[in-house]
Scaffold this active site. Structure first.
Site, PDB file in Angstrom:
ATOM      1  N   ASP A  30      -9.412 -16.298 -16.471  1.00  7.43           N
ATOM      2  CA  ASP A  30     -10.233 -16.745 -15.358  1.00  7.43           C
ATOM      3  C   ASP A  30     -11.285 -17.763 -15.816  1.00  7.43           C
ATOM      4  O   ASP A  30     -11.993 -17.524 -16.803  1.00  7.43           O
ATOM      5  CB  ASP A  30     -10.925 -15.500 -14.773  1.00  7.43           C
ATOM      6  CG  ASP A  30     -11.553 -15.741 -13.426  1.00  7.43           C
ATOM      7  OD1 ASP A  30     -10.828 -16.051 -12.477  1.00  7.43           O
ATOM      8  OD2 ASP A  30     -12.795 -15.607 -13.328  1.00  7.43           O
TER       9      ASP A  30
ATOM     10  N   ASP B 106      -5.050 -10.312 -15.781  1.00  8.63           N
ATOM     11  CA  ASP B 106      -6.117 -11.273 -15.520  1.00  8.63           C
ATOM     12  C   ASP B 106      -7.277 -10.933 -16.449  1.00  8.63           C
ATOM     13  O   ASP B 106      -7.711  -9.783 -16.507  1.00  8.63           O
ATOM     14  CB  ASP B 106      -6.549 -11.155 -14.052  1.00  8.63           C
ATOM     15  CG  ASP B 106      -6.869 -12.504 -13.438  1.00  8.63           C
ATOM     16  OD1 ASP B 106      -7.634 -13.261 -14.062  1.00  8.63           O
ATOM     17  OD2 ASP B 106      -6.360 -12.797 -12.339  1.00  8.63           O
TER      18      ASP B 106
ATOM     19  N   GLU C 190      -7.317 -20.849 -16.730  1.00 10.52           N
ATOM     20  CA  GLU C 190      -7.664 -21.526 -15.476  1.00 10.52           C
ATOM     21  C   GLU C 190      -8.741 -22.566 -15.789  1.00 10.52           C
ATOM     22  O   GLU C 190      -9.844 -22.219 -16.174  1.00 10.52           O
ATOM     23  CB  GLU C 190      -8.193 -20.512 -14.453  1.00 10.52           C
ATOM     24  CG  GLU C 190      -8.454 -21.147 -13.097  1.00 10.52           C
ATOM     25  CD  GLU C 190      -9.401 -20.337 -12.216  1.00 10.52           C
ATOM     26  OE1 GLU C 190      -9.380 -20.534 -11.005  1.00 10.52           O
ATOM     27  OE2 GLU C 190     -10.188 -19.530 -12.741  1.00 10.52           O
TER      28      GLU C 190
ATOM     29  N   ASP D  75       0.847  -1.197   0.000  1.00 15.37           N
ATOM     30  CA  ASP D  75       0.000   0.000   0.000  1.00 15.37           C
ATOM     31  C   ASP D  75       0.882   1.246   0.000  1.00 15.37           C
ATOM     32  O   ASP D  75       1.632   1.461   0.944  1.00 15.37           O
ATOM     33  CB  ASP D  75      -0.892  -0.040   1.249  1.00 15.37           C
ATOM     34  CG  ASP D  75      -1.747   1.201   1.377  1.00 15.37           C
ATOM     35  OD1 ASP D  75      -1.966   1.892   0.365  1.00 15.37           O
ATOM     36  OD2 ASP D  75      -2.195   1.485   2.508  1.00 15.37           O
TER      37      ASP D  75
ATOM     38  N   ASP E 138      -1.764  -1.212  -3.885  1.00 12.78           N
ATOM     39  CA  ASP E 138      -2.051  -0.443  -5.101  1.00 12.78           C
ATOM     40  C   ASP E 138      -0.898  -0.534  -6.107  1.00 12.78           C
ATOM     41  O   ASP E 138       0.151  -1.124  -5.822  1.00 12.78           O
ATOM     42  CB  ASP E 138      -2.354   1.018  -4.746  1.00 12.78           C
ATOM     43  CG  ASP E 138      -1.346   1.575  -3.746  1.00 12.78           C
ATOM     44  OD1 ASP E 138      -0.137   1.448  -4.006  1.00 12.78           O
ATOM     45  OD2 ASP E 138      -1.775   2.089  -2.681  1.00 12.78           O
TER      46      ASP E 138
ATOM     47  N   HIS F  81      -4.285 -17.186  -5.228  1.00  7.17           N
ATOM     48  CA  HIS F  81      -5.148 -16.420  -4.309  1.00  7.17           C
ATOM     49  C   HIS F  81      -6.399 -17.193  -3.897  1.00  7.17           C
ATOM     50  O   HIS F  81      -7.176 -16.713  -3.088  1.00  7.17           O
ATOM     51  CB  HIS F  81      -5.546 -15.105  -4.976  1.00  7.17           C
ATOM     52  CG  HIS F  81      -6.365 -15.326  -6.209  1.00  7.17           C
ATOM     53  ND1 HIS F  81      -5.843 -15.915  -7.357  1.00  7.17           N
ATOM     54  CD2 HIS F  81      -7.665 -15.100  -6.474  1.00  7.17           C
ATOM     55  CE1 HIS F  81      -6.802 -16.030  -8.250  1.00  7.17           C
ATOM     56  NE2 HIS F  81      -7.917 -15.536  -7.754  1.00  7.17           N
ATOM     57  N   ASP F  82      -6.620 -18.364  -4.490  1.00  7.84           N
ATOM     58  CA  ASP F  82      -7.788 -19.179  -4.153  1.00  7.84           C
ATOM     59  C   ASP F  82      -7.426 -20.382  -3.284  1.00  7.84           C
ATOM     60  O   ASP F  82      -8.307 -21.129  -2.863  1.00  7.84           O
ATOM     61  CB  ASP F  82      -8.449 -19.726  -5.435  1.00  7.84           C
ATOM     62  CG  ASP F  82      -9.005 -18.639  -6.320  1.00  7.84           C
ATOM     63  OD1 ASP F  82      -9.437 -17.590  -5.792  1.00  7.84           O
ATOM     64  OD2 ASP F  82      -9.013 -18.829  -7.557  1.00  7.84           O
TER      65      ASP F  82
ATOM     66  N   ASP G  16      -4.052   3.914   2.653  1.00  7.93           N
ATOM     67  CA  ASP G  16      -5.497   3.734   2.834  1.00  7.93           C
ATOM     68  C   ASP G  16      -5.824   2.283   3.189  1.00  7.93           C
ATOM     69  O   ASP G  16      -6.987   1.886   3.237  1.00  7.93           O
ATOM     70  CB  ASP G  16      -6.285   4.183   1.594  1.00  7.93           C
ATOM     71  CG  ASP G  16      -5.968   3.341   0.359  1.00  7.93           C
ATOM     72  OD1 ASP G  16      -5.063   2.466   0.438  1.00  7.93           O
ATOM     73  OD2 ASP G  16      -6.607   3.552  -0.680  1.00  7.93           O
TER      74      ASP G  16
ATOM     75  N   ASN H 279      -0.269   4.526  -0.334  1.00  7.15           N
ATOM     76  CA  ASN H 279      -0.869   5.801   0.122  1.00  7.15           C
ATOM     77  C   ASN H 279      -1.631   5.659   1.440  1.00  7.15           C
ATOM     78  O   ASN H 279      -2.434   6.516   1.798  1.00  7.15           O
ATOM     79  CB  ASN H 279      -1.765   6.386  -0.963  1.00  7.15           C
ATOM     80  CG  ASN H 279      -2.935   5.465  -1.279  1.00  7.15           C
ATOM     81  OD1 ASN H 279      -2.984   4.329  -0.809  1.00  7.15           O
ATOM     82  ND2 ASN H 279      -3.883   5.948  -2.052  1.00  7.15           N
TER      83      ASN H 279
HETATM   84  C1  GLC Z   1     -11.502 -17.811 -10.476  1.00  7.18           C
HETATM   85  C2  GLC Z   1     -10.724 -16.839  -9.626  1.00  7.18           C
HETATM   86  C3  GLC Z   1     -11.464 -16.647  -8.348  1.00  7.18           C
HETATM   87  C4  GLC Z   1     -12.818 -16.066  -8.663  1.00  7.18           C
HETATM   88  C5  GLC Z   1     -13.579 -16.917  -9.681  1.00  7.18           C
HETATM   89  C6  GLC Z   1     -14.709 -16.150 -10.285  1.00  7.18           C
HETATM   90  O1  GLC Z   1     -11.567 -19.074  -9.922  1.00  7.18           O
HETATM   91  O2  GLC Z   1      -9.416 -17.284  -9.454  1.00  7.18           O
HETATM   92  O3  GLC Z   1     -10.765 -15.851  -7.439  1.00  7.18           O
HETATM   93  O4  GLC Z   1     -13.576 -15.960  -7.501  1.00  7.18           O
HETATM   94  O5  GLC Z   1     -12.765 -17.309 -10.741  1.00  7.18           O
HETATM   95  O6  GLC Z   1     -14.225 -15.109 -11.090  1.00  7.18           O
HETATM   96 CA    CA Z   2      -3.508   2.181  -1.275  1.00 10.45          CA
END
Ligand code: GLC
Ligand code: CA
Length: 543
Positions: free
Chosen positions: A199, A98, A241, A21, A29, A315-316, A25, A23
């Site tokens: 995605d 993405d 994915e 981050d 970013d 991230h999942d 908040d 700034n």
């Molecule tokens: C993919 C992404 C996930 C998202 C889902 C719907 O699996 O990695 O984070 O919630 O698609 O877009």
């Molecule tokens: Ca920020």
């Protein structure tokens, strides 16, 4: 197969909300990312996969896009995005964006128009079925729980959403939709990006009336059209994915002759610690032999007909060191073991932010600490079904996506150096011990081990081209395999657990890399050895 730049690359995934981050908040970013280019350069990665930074109401943290041509103000501006692309280029790093085009946000201008009237020119951008409130067209379920159909009063019809209700699915059968997507992709390609991560791309060929969601009949036709209309001649990295892929399907996406994608993310290994046919929350211990079978199938069956991605985290997914390593005493050794196992294989490795310093799952204590839409829906659904709160908590601690989304731990200062403000999501309390500053000051850290693995991929053709052969398929503790290329042989051997275990290979080898202090470059006798807890090594065999 023809060599491509991305075969030698290592990708680093940034989840911008939680990275840095600038700034204060409390939300990471673009300028925060720009400030960390030297760190990424030091690690040695060549590509950043940037999770979505587009305008979004954040029902699913940016995976619900309301404008593909605008940067979310909390992340920065389009000017800053262009600067990020340029500055990364100058450091030899490409940015993979993405691409979230299975669905948009319900606040996207197309959907706002589409839901107003059946005569809207945007009506057919989405998937509608007439019907009464409360009686959806069929019993399709959304991935985040509940019916995949949501009633919309304005026109007395249901729209399809395979994820949240705020994520209406686009209608790919509509030529105009595909044209819009090609234009948008070309806009980003012209900005100089290095490719796309797509995605849930295996859902775009869905036939909802027949209950078909993944791997629909038109899926590959659309991908070939996408390739022709956008990146086909551009030498970009594209990765889809695909939760529903087996190796046979994997070849369909990634065989160069078919002109679709560079590679896919497949999830067969990720599903090994859940009960077959059930949900990810229904836990079951990992069997190492099954993990070996899955990786080995992908390694051998893609050979010559496609390319693998290699990843433990994103991230999942929960943090790998907590999931299949040991996030206690053996955190450092097990994180290095898992890295060795993966980076020794054939394919393009992906590192998720924080993996390179061995970040762990979050010690959650109460339902109120979860923020992810998937976790929140699951808590509600399972409480209603009568599951015990302790059982639900156990599943969430093991598998919830919130685990991966805690702020990056930069140093031992306030909020782990992620922000000087109030972070959008609490920092893992272990940040004083686990942080990047500390890793950078310790030559034996996980960070420098990843740096070595990345460097090997740059310098050693055997890692790029070498064949793969599994050894000891029945062994329940050791994952060992051989890479071979032009008369050279590398033995990769990993003790997957904390108990010491005997290992024997008839021969001698020079240590290329090990997570225990070895005299590297000296010749080791590989016969009758004892592998220490989570011991891992790469040996070049004496021939
Ligand atoms: C993919 C992404 C996930 C998202 C889902 C719907 O699996 O990695 O984070 O919630 O698609 O877009
Ligand atoms: Ca920020």
């Amino acid at each position: 197969m023809e060599e491509k730049w991305w075969m030698r690359s290592v990708v680093y995934q940034i989840y911008p909300r939680s990275f840095c981050d600038s700034n204060q908040d409390g939300v990471g970013d673009l300028n925060g990312i720009r400030s960390k280019i030297p760190y990424l350069k030091k690690l040695g990665i060549d590509v950043i996969w940037l999770s979505p930074v587009y305008e979004s109401p954040n029902a699913d943290n940016g995976y619900d896009i309301s404008n593909y041509y605008a940067i979310s103000p909390e992340f920065g501006t389009m000017e800053e995005m262009k600067s990020l692309i340029r500055e990364c280029r100058e450091s030899g790093i490409r940015i993979v964006m993405d691409l979230v085009v299975n669905h948009t946000s319900d606040e996207h201008a197309w959907f706002l128009e589409a839901k107003k009237s059946e005569d809207s020119p945007y009506r057919d951008y989405y998937i509608w079925r007439k019907g009464e409130a409360g009686s959806p067209p069929n019993d399709l379920r959304a991935c985040f729980g509940g019916s995949a159909w949501e009633y919309s009063e304005e026109t007395g019809a249901h729209y399809l959403h395979l994820f949240g209700v705020k994520q209406p699915d686009l209608n790919w059968e509509n030529d105009a939709v595909r044209k819009e997507i090609w234009n948008m992709m070309n806009y980003w390609i012209d900005l100089g990006i290095g490719g796309f991560r797509m995605d849930v791309i295996d859902l775009i060929g869905k036939v909802p009336d027949q209950g078909i969601t993944g791997n629909g009949p038109m899926l590959h036709t659309y991908l070939q059209e996408m390739n022709r209309e956008t990146f086909g001649t551009k030498d970009l990295l594209t990765v889809g994915e695909c939760w529903g892929a087996d190796p046979e399907k994997g070849r369909m996406y990634s065989d160069p002759a078919r002109r679709e994608l560079s590679m896919i993310f497949q999830f067969e290994q990720s599903m090994l610690d859940e009960q077959p046919g059930k949900e990810k929350w229904d836990l079951r211990p990992l069997q190492l032999r099954e993990l070996k079978q899955v990786f080995t199938r992908w390694q051998t069956e893609m050979e010559g007909h496609g390319w693998n991605s290699l990843f433990w985290n994103n991230h999942d997914l929960p943090r790998i060191v907590s999931r299949w390593g040991d996030d206690g005493v053996y955190r450092v050794a097990s994180a290095k073991m898992l890295a060795t196992l993966l980076h020794g294989m054939k394919g393009t490795p992906y590192i998720y932010q924080g993996e390179e310093i061995g970040m762990t799952n979050m010690p959650f204590h109460s339902f109120t600490e979860f923020q992810d839409i998937e976790s929140l829906n699951m808590i509600q659904e399972r409480l209603e079904k009568g599951y015990l709160p302790e059982e639900i908590m156990k599943s969430l601690r093991a598998k919830s996506r919130d685990n991966a989304r805690t702020p990056m731990q930069w140093n031992s200062g306030l909020q782990a150096g992620f922000t000087e403000g109030q972070p959008w999501c609490p920092v893992n309390p272990n940040y004083r011990e686990i942080n990047a500053a500390r890793a950078l000051g310790d030559q034996d850290s996980i960070f420098y081990y990843y740096q070595k693995l990345i460097n090997l991929r740059k310098t050693e053709d055997i890692l790029i081209y070498g064949s793969y052969e599994l050894l000891l398929p029945e062994d329940e503790n050791i994952y060992a395999y051989m890479r071979a290329w032009q008369g050279k042989k590398w033995l990769i051997v990993c003790n997957f657990y904390k108990e010491p275990v005997p290992f024997s290979y008839e021969g001698t080898g020079r240590t290329i890399l090990s997570n225990y202090k070895e005299n590297s470059r000296t010749i080791q006798n590989l016969n009758n050895r004892n592998l220490r807890p989570y011991e891992a090594a790469i040996y070049e065999l004496e021939m």
